[in-house]
Structures are given as C-alpha cells and as structure tokens.
Design an enzyme around this catalytic site. Structure first.
Site, PDB file in Angstrom:
ATOM      1  N   LYS A   1     -13.099  -2.705 -13.460  1.00 46.40           N
ATOM      2  CA  LYS A   1     -12.599  -1.637 -14.337  1.00 46.40           C
ATOM      3  C   LYS A   1     -12.033  -2.148 -15.674  1.00 46.40           C
ATOM      4  CE  LYS A   1     -11.629   1.990 -10.975  1.00 46.40           C
ATOM      5  NZ  LYS A   1     -10.671   3.000 -10.527  1.00 46.40           N
TER       6      LYS A   1
ATOM      7  N   ASP B   1      -9.795   8.796 -13.830  1.00 46.71           N
ATOM      8  CA  ASP B   1      -8.926   8.773 -12.640  1.00 46.71           C
ATOM      9  C   ASP B   1      -7.692   9.678 -12.811  1.00 46.71           C
ATOM     10  OD1 ASP B   1     -10.361   7.108 -10.927  1.00 46.71           O
ATOM     11  OD2 ASP B   1      -9.468   5.274 -11.728  1.00 46.71           O
TER      12      ASP B   1
ATOM     13  N   ARG C   1       7.113  -1.492  -4.625  1.00 47.42           N
ATOM     14  CA  ARG C   1       7.783  -2.617  -3.971  1.00 47.42           C
ATOM     15  C   ARG C   1       7.920  -3.754  -4.984  1.00 47.42           C
ATOM     16  NH1 ARG C   1       3.002  -5.346  -0.356  1.00 47.42           N
ATOM     17  NH2 ARG C   1       1.485  -5.406  -2.026  1.00 47.42           N
TER      18      ARG C   1
ATOM     19  N   MET D   1      -3.825   3.874   4.583  1.00 48.44           N
ATOM     20  CA  MET D   1      -5.287   3.938   4.544  1.00 48.44           C
ATOM     21  C   MET D   1      -5.862   3.395   5.853  1.00 48.44           C
ATOM     22  SD  MET D   1      -7.340   2.468   1.317  1.00 48.44           S
ATOM     23  CE  MET D   1      -7.922   0.890   1.810  1.00 48.44           C
TER      24      MET D   1
HETATM   25  P1  NAP Z   1      -4.342  -1.535  -6.588  1.00 49.65           P
HETATM   26  O1  NAP Z   1      -4.516  -1.600  -8.052  1.00 49.65           O
HETATM   27  O2  NAP Z   1      -4.692  -2.697  -5.745  1.00 49.65           O
HETATM   28  O3  NAP Z   1      -2.798  -1.142  -6.323  1.00 49.65           O
HETATM   29  C1  NAP Z   1      -2.287  -1.062  -5.015  1.00 49.65           C
HETATM   30  C2  NAP Z   1      -0.860  -0.506  -5.035  1.00 49.65           C
HETATM   31  O4  NAP Z   1      -0.413  -0.399  -3.690  1.00 49.65           O
HETATM   32  C3  NAP Z   1       0.139  -1.394  -5.753  1.00 49.65           C
HETATM   33  O5  NAP Z   1       1.141  -0.587  -6.300  1.00 49.65           O
HETATM   34  C4  NAP Z   1       0.691  -2.247  -4.571  1.00 49.65           C
HETATM   35  O6  NAP Z   1       1.951  -2.784  -4.835  1.00 49.65           O
HETATM   36  C5  NAP Z   1       0.787  -1.159  -3.530  1.00 49.65           C
HETATM   37  N1  NAP Z   1       0.833  -1.677  -2.170  1.00 49.65           N
HETATM   38  C6  NAP Z   1      -0.184  -2.285  -1.496  1.00 49.65           C
HETATM   39  N2  NAP Z   1       0.231  -2.597  -0.253  1.00 49.65           N
HETATM   40  C7  NAP Z   1       1.524  -2.181  -0.157  1.00 49.65           C
HETATM   41  C8  NAP Z   1       2.500  -2.210   0.869  1.00 49.65           C
HETATM   42  N3  NAP Z   1       2.245  -2.743   2.072  1.00 49.65           N
HETATM   43  N4  NAP Z   1       3.725  -1.674   0.622  1.00 49.65           N
HETATM   44  C9  NAP Z   1       4.003  -1.119  -0.567  1.00 49.65           C
HETATM   45  N5  NAP Z   1       3.119  -1.054  -1.591  1.00 49.65           N
HETATM   46  C10 NAP Z   1       1.900  -1.576  -1.375  1.00 49.65           C
HETATM   47  O7  NAP Z   1      -5.164  -0.311  -5.966  1.00 49.65           O
HETATM   48  P2  NAP Z   1      -5.474   1.115  -6.629  1.00 49.65           P
HETATM   49  O8  NAP Z   1      -6.816   1.067  -7.255  1.00 49.65           O
HETATM   50  O9  NAP Z   1      -4.312   1.531  -7.442  1.00 49.65           O
HETATM   51  O10 NAP Z   1      -5.632   2.027  -5.312  1.00 49.65           O
HETATM   52  C11 NAP Z   1      -4.511   2.369  -4.509  1.00 49.65           C
HETATM   53  C12 NAP Z   1      -4.961   3.353  -3.412  1.00 49.65           C
HETATM   54  O11 NAP Z   1      -5.444   4.543  -4.014  1.00 49.65           O
HETATM   55  C13 NAP Z   1      -6.139   2.834  -2.547  1.00 49.65           C
HETATM   56  O12 NAP Z   1      -5.915   3.264  -1.229  1.00 49.65           O
HETATM   57  C14 NAP Z   1      -7.348   3.547  -3.123  1.00 49.65           C
HETATM   58  O13 NAP Z   1      -8.352   3.771  -2.157  1.00 49.65           O
HETATM   59  C15 NAP Z   1      -6.736   4.861  -3.558  1.00 49.65           C
HETATM   60  N6  NAP Z   1      -7.455   5.488  -4.685  1.00 49.65           N
HETATM   61  C16 NAP Z   1      -7.817   6.786  -4.536  1.00 49.65           C
HETATM   62  C17 NAP Z   1      -8.460   7.421  -5.568  1.00 49.65           C
HETATM   63  C18 NAP Z   1      -8.875   8.848  -5.398  1.00 49.65           C
HETATM   64  O14 NAP Z   1      -9.662   9.309  -6.210  1.00 49.65           O
HETATM   65  N7  NAP Z   1      -8.352   9.563  -4.425  1.00 49.65           N
HETATM   66  C19 NAP Z   1      -8.720   6.733  -6.771  1.00 49.65           C
HETATM   67  C20 NAP Z   1      -8.320   5.407  -6.900  1.00 49.65           C
HETATM   68  C21 NAP Z   1      -7.662   4.791  -5.841  1.00 49.65           C
HETATM   69  P3  NAP Z   1       2.078  -4.229  -5.600  1.00 49.65           P
HETATM   70  O15 NAP Z   1       1.902  -3.927  -7.057  1.00 49.65           O
HETATM   71  O16 NAP Z   1       3.445  -4.675  -5.269  1.00 49.65           O
HETATM   72  O17 NAP Z   1       1.014  -5.117  -5.020  1.00 49.65           O
END
Ligand code: NAP
Length: 283
Positions: free
Chosen positions: A70, A106, A154, A204
């Site tokens: 991205k 998004d 976190r 998830m």
């Molecule tokens: P990302 O950039 O990897 O960010 C992940 C986020 O989750 C970060 O804030 C991370 O915190 C936090 N996190 C991960 N494990 C954690 C835990 N055990 N405890 C607390 N916080 C935790 O991923 P992303 O692209 O933002 O996606 C995040 C979620 O949204 C995924 O499940 C994805 O499938 C979903 N999503 C959905 C859509 C939709 O259209 N519905 C679109 C995009 C994403 P840190 O910064 O501390 O690592």
C-alpha cells in the site's frame, strides 16, 4: 475464450491467500451484467513495479493494492487523490490512457458503512482503537468529516499512535486526544463517546474468543463498529449487541471500500448488499 473488450481488474498483495475481493467484485459484474472480470494476484515486493506497469500495458483499467504494497505502490503512480496523499498509502490504482492515479478508499469505506447504519460522523465523538494502516485511514477520514476523534493503541516498541496523532496535527491541524489502553481509562472515556471503531486485528479468526476490551465497558448509547470482518460478528460486537448498542460489522466497510473503488474505475454506484452477500458466502 477471453473477450478482448472485457474490462480487467484485480488485486495485488503478498501473500494474497484466499482473497474475497474477486468474489465481491465479480458478484456485482454478474448482477449488473457488466463485461468486467476481477482477479487476485500474488505479487512479491521485487515484482511490484513490473506487475503494476504490466497490468496497465495489458489493458487493465485498475487494481486494488493490499498488504504489503500500500505504501510502496505510490512510487509507481503519476498522481494521488487527496486521501492517498494525506495517508501516504494507496489501496486503489486507476489506469487512464496517460496516467496511473493512486486512491485510498479505506477511510471512506468505514464512513459509508457507518452512514448506512444510520450514523453520520460529522460532529460526533469517534474513539478509534488501533493505529495501524486501517486505523490511520479511518482517523484521517473521520477528521476530514469533522468528527471529534480520540485514539488508543497498545504501547509497543514503535508507538504508532504518536506518529498518527502528530501526522493529523501537521496535515489537518486537528487535535486527537490519546487515551491509555487500560480498562479504567477506556471505561471513563467511553462515557463521552458516540462511536467506537475497533481497528486492530484482535478477535480475527482463529482467535475469535479475544476482544480488545470487555464489552461491559461500553455504554448502550455507543455505536460500535468492528472492522475485523472474519468472523462477521466478533466477540466485541456480540457483547456490544447484547448490551443494546447499535453494531456495525467490518464486512460493511470491506464492501463500501470496494464499492468506492468500482465507482473510481467504472463510474458506477454498485449494489453494496450484493457485495456483502458475496463476502459472507465466501467466509
Ligand atoms: P496493521 O497495519 O498491521 O495494524 C494492526 C493494528 O492492530 C495495530 O494498531 C496493532 O498495534 C494492533 N494490534 C495487533 N495485535 C494486537 C494485540 N494483540 N493487541 C492490541 N493491538 C494489537 O493492520 P491493518 O491493515 O490496520 O488491519 C487491522 C485489522 O483490520 C485486520 O484485522 C484487517 O483484516 C482489518 N481490516 C479490515 C478492513 C475492512 O474493510 N473491514 C480493511 C482493512 C483492514 P501495534 O501498532 O502496537 O502493532
């Protein structure tokens, strides 16, 4: 045999796994009898440039871009939409005769899913949990839509929330309040919140029994959206629903971001219910 007039689209990511995007987009093309087809491609980072340029050369009209491309994909664009420029990330590429234009749908996907559930975020107090890529898009779009945004995440070694809050201050001159991710502070803060958006990957599949906060911290007047879409109803949403909260599933955001991409590529406003059904059938 492939029809040479067919409009070609696709998603590139690595790994691409079992992407739901082809089913979601092709369901619309079937329903509206459009001569378009959407594919998923596993593109490793070293092939990103040739994949994007190759798709354009082959006559694709656009691509979706997903993890891990991205941010890097921006290098191969000629122009960016306002959202993509602000976020420094694209999820949609539009190929015109002359140019590759990068967009990010998004944040709009989240706002439109909330709108469909009856919530306009303008002047609402929106509390976002997370500071990753999706949370960043949502925080920017909520700020652009005149919501009052607060945020928690976190505290890991690289503290993403700090960067996001500073970025929004510099680019949009909006103040984002940070709340500590602890039950007591979150509970207190939720008394002054209209919409809670959970934007981490907690809950998830396969970890469906996990929730970022206990549902009993959430007052029943708060609308709760979880952007995790597998499972469609996460533990957080289930607990919030049982407390009487309005809940919004992540499948809605996924469909609305895809709908916005189709609008960019084809100028249509596709039936989002068809997209949601295709995703749920594919899960
Ligand atoms: P990302 O950039 O990897 O960010 C992940 C986020 O989750 C970060 O804030 C991370 O915190 C936090 N996190 C991960 N494990 C954690 C835990 N055990 N405890 C607390 N916080 C935790 O991923 P992303 O692209 O933002 O996606 C995040 C979620 O949204 C995924 O499940 C994805 O499938 C979903 N999503 C959905 C859509 C939709 O259209 N519905 C679109 C995009 C994403 P840190 O910064 O501390 O690592």
């Amino acid at each position: 045999m492939t029809d040479s007039r067919k409009k070609l689209l696709g998603v590139i990511g690595h790994p691409i796994g079992h992407s739901l995007s082809p089913a979601m987009h092709n369901a619309v093309f079937d329903k509206l009898k459009l001569n378009c087809e959407y594919f998923a491609f596993d593109v490793p980072p070293e092939s990103l440039e040739s994949a994007i340029k190759g798709a354009k050369a082959l006559g694709f009209i656009g691509l979706n871009v997903t993890i891990p491309h991205k941010v890097t994909a921006i290098k191969y664009t000629d122009k960016l939409s306002k959202e993509a420029e602000l976020l420094g990330a694209v999820n949609t590429l539009q190929f015109t005769d002359k140019e590759i234009i990068g967009h990010n749908t998004d944040g709009t996907g989240c706002i439109n899913a909330l709108k469909e559930a009856g919530v306009d975020v303008k002047n609402k107090r929106v509390f976002i949990i997370g500071a990753g890529g999706a949370a960043r898009a949502i925080a920017f779009q909520c700020s652009l839509s005149d919501a009052v945004v607060s945020l928690t995440n976190r505290k890991e070694e690289k503290f993403m929330a700090d960067d996001l809050i500073k970025d929004i201050k510099v680019k949009l001159n909006r103040d984002i309040k940070f709340i500590e991710l602890a039950d007591e502070s979150v509970k207190e803060h939720l008394k002054d919140v209209d919409v809670l958006v959970h934007a981490t990957s907690v809950g998830m599949k396969p970890n469906i029994n996990n929730s970022i906060i206990p549902g009993d911290l959430i007052p029943s007047n708060v609308t709760v959206m979880d952007i995790v879409y597998n499972p469609p109803e996460t533990k957080l949403l289930s607990e919030a629903r049982k407390r009487g909260c309005r809940t919004v599933e992540g499948v809605g955001m996924l469909a609305h971001q895809g709908a916005k991409s189709q609008n960019i590529w084809l100028g249509i406003n596709p039936p989002v219910d068809v997209m949601i059904k295709a995703v749920i059938d594919g899960l």
